[in-house]
Design an enzyme around this catalytic site. Structure first.
Site, mmCIF file in Angstrom:
data_model
loop_
_atom_site.group_PDB
_atom_site.id
_atom_site.type_symbol
_atom_site.label_atom_id
_atom_site.label_comp_id
_atom_site.label_asym_id
_atom_site.label_seq_id
_atom_site.Cartn_x
_atom_site.Cartn_y
_atom_site.Cartn_z
ATOM 1 N N ARG A 37 5.591 2.154 2.231
ATOM 2 C CA ARG A 37 4.943 1.742 0.987
ATOM 3 C C ARG A 37 5.560 0.444 0.487
ATOM 4 O O ARG A 37 6.698 0.427 0.031
ATOM 5 C CB ARG A 37 5.066 2.827 -0.086
ATOM 6 C CG ARG A 37 4.440 2.415 -1.410
ATOM 7 C CD ARG A 37 4.156 3.589 -2.344
ATOM 8 N NE ARG A 37 5.361 4.198 -2.872
ATOM 9 C CZ ARG A 37 5.357 5.070 -3.904
ATOM 10 N NH1 ARG A 37 4.208 5.411 -4.473
ATOM 11 N NH2 ARG A 37 6.491 5.596 -4.322
ATOM 12 N N ASP A 54 11.696 8.436 -10.356
ATOM 13 C CA ASP A 54 11.578 7.084 -9.815
ATOM 14 C C ASP A 54 10.974 6.193 -10.885
ATOM 15 O O ASP A 54 10.859 6.586 -12.053
ATOM 16 C CB ASP A 54 10.787 7.076 -8.509
ATOM 17 C CG ASP A 54 9.324 7.469 -8.688
ATOM 18 O OD1 ASP A 54 8.854 7.610 -9.834
ATOM 19 O OD2 ASP A 54 8.633 7.624 -7.664
#
Length: 534
Positions: free
Chosen positions: A164, A448
């Site tokens: 990603r 996150d």
């Protein structure tokens, strides 16, 4: 011949010459010159669209693309063998220990994350690329400070890597072309693709990607053109790249068909990115008053009607087009000290994964290796030996714009404890992020950047909407500052004066208050945050 990208990092990372070869830097320069102007136009379009939504208070399916949604005949390309079975995917940053543990985890896929789970220090950007190259060459291992050694299992037992890259909004300030920073998305994609595409094909896999923060089908079109150019550049056929798009913005939820259509030669699925989705909803409708005010983060379950509409539409859209539908994150981190915490959390995780499997999802995410068997049990029970359940077309699902936007269907209200938790999580996460740690265990959850974003955006929303918290206290900037001061003092007491001084707590406190209280909403906290890194 055009000049390659220029490295402007003040200090080199060990072995960075293996990643930043002349050929790789020339490839980055070619990507930048060809695609950054379009990136800039699309970022400007985001701002214009947000202003239009704020003016009208509405969002709907696009009339100009109705023919794409109505056409029953088109499909995405068939999934390659390595992406046929995705029943459990583990996510995490690309540090050396995580690389070994994720590949060994028993999950079918590892989302190797240069985005929300990674703080984009120069060491992390380059070190992550080196770790992936080393993993594919089977020359990676890791020994903990306690002396425990981690090494790769046999190749057939390893997870398939899906990388990603960063979103379009972030630049990589340490690499420039013609005096301008290269978009972080092109750096992460470009270096991974350039060094590993042929290597992965030789291993029977390929260069696979997760695409974050996509807001429109035009942004998907840009990625598709990047893929076509990159494949031609290195001599691979179209369709070698495969991409799964995170539907984690409210605007993308209205363009799922269109996004798959743009990427159909390269698409392999869509993912329900729940936390960023809520952040996007708050950000997009931040001027809409009480109607779009969300309660505490932990009170917004996936069973809420507007979240059900979003996920069921995603499954229906994917399966109608032959793509995988991948569910959301189980962020719980098992406790080594509290079995009761584990028991309660495992019950919630199991219920969440059972629901996703029953709804037709083909797989789901976990944040910790201990959750892989739990999630696999839920999907094994539904899939059996089948690799997926794309045959479950969910023709019973019909979702309207009003259903996707029915935030006011929630009965819960924001609470003082929810405000305190938002400050506590935001403070602790940002401090770690400023130190270069992008995936952080906080209160038994793996946090996150997405969860930090929803924390600070909820604070901003509650303050600017003048929300009265459950119990009667009004959310004001003064209240938030007082809560932040108490949390900062609590951290100092908990870690001790020496550790507190060695950390970046004051900077984290100040950045949190800036992005949570400034009159002008900052689109992404990582943009001003990057100015404080290193």
């Amino acid at each position: 011949m055009s000049a390659p990208a220029t490295v402007t990092a003040p200090r080199p990372v060990q072995r960075q010459h293996e990643v930043l070869t002349d050929a790789a830097l020339a490839f980055l320069a070619a990507l930048h010159r060809r695609f950054t102007p379009r990136r800039d136009e699309l970022l400007a379009r985001r701002t214009e669209r947000r202003a239009e939504i704020a003016r009208t208070g509405r969002l709907d399916f696009l009339p100009e693309t109705a023919h794409i949604r109505a056409d029953p005949d088109w499909r995405v390309a068939p999934a390659p063998p390595a992406l046929q079975d995705r029943r459990v995917e583990i996510t995490g940053p690309t540090d050396r220990k995580m690389t070994v543990n994720a590949l060994n985890s028993g999950a079918r896929v590892w989302l190797a994350d240069f985005e929300d789970a990674s703080s984009p220090t120069w060491e992390n950007v380059i070190g992550g690329q080196l770790n992936l190259i080393d993993a594919f060459e089977r020359r990676i291992d890791f020994t903990s400070p306690e002396g425990k050694r981690y090494a790769l299992r046999p190749a057939e037992e390893l997870a398939t890597v899906v990388a990603r890259p960063r979103g379009w909004h972030l630049d990589e300030r340490h690499l420039t072309v013609d005096g301008r920073p290269v978009p972080g998305a092109l750096v992460d994609f470009g270096l991974y693709f350039f060094h590993n595409a042929h290597r992965l094909v030789a291993l029977g896999k390929g260069p696979y990607f997760y695409l974050p923060k996509t807001e429109s089908y035009l942004e998907a079109r840009l990625w598709n053109d990047v893929f076509l150019f990159a494949q031609e550049y290195v001599g691979l056929p179209p369709g070698t790249v495969r991409a799964t798009v995170l539907i984690e913005t409210i605007t993308a939820a209205f363009e799922m068909d269109e996004i798959l259509h743009e990427l159909r030669e390269h698409a392999s699925g869509l993912n329900a990115g729940r936390w960023d989705y809520l952040f996007s909803l708050i950000k997009t409708f931040r001027d809409a008053g009480e109607h779009f005010v969300l309660p505490d983060r932990n009170a917004v379950a996936m069973t809420a009607p507007f979240m059900r509409a979003y996920t069921e539409l995603l499954v229906r859209t994917c399966h109608r087009r032959g793509a995988h539908a991948i569910g959301g994150m189980a962020a719980f981190i098992p406790s080594r000290k509290d079995p009761e915490v584990n028991r309660t959390a495992f019950e919630k995780v199991r219920a969440d994964k059972d629901r996703e499997a029953a709804d037709g999802f083909d797989g789901s995410w976990v944040a910790h290796p201990d959750l892989v068997p739990l999630a696999r049990e839920s999907f094994d029970a539904v899939l059996g030996e089948r690799p997926h359940q794309k045959g479950q077309l969910r023709d019973d699902v019909s979702v309207t714009a009003d259903q996707l936007l029915a935030v006011d269907s929630l009965k819960a209200r924001p609470t003082a404890e929810g405000l305190r938790n938002a400050v506590a999580v935001g403070l602790r996460y940002i401090e770690a992020w400023l130190r270069g740690v992008g995936a952080v265990a906080i209160f038994n959850l793996m946090e996150d950047a997405a969860t930090a974003e929803i924390s600070r955006s909820q604070i901003w929303q509650w303050v600017h909407a003048g929300v009265v918290l459950e119990g009667g206290e009004k959310a004001t900037a003064e209240v938030v500052r007082a809560v932040a001061g108490r949390e900062l003092a609590a951290v100092r007491d908990a870690v001790g004066a020496e550790a507190f001084a060695a950390g970046r707590w004051r900077e984290a406190h100040d950045l949190l208050l800036k992005v949570a209280l400034d009159e002008e909403f900052v689109e992404f906290l990582t943009v001003p945050g990057c100015e404080l890194l290193e």
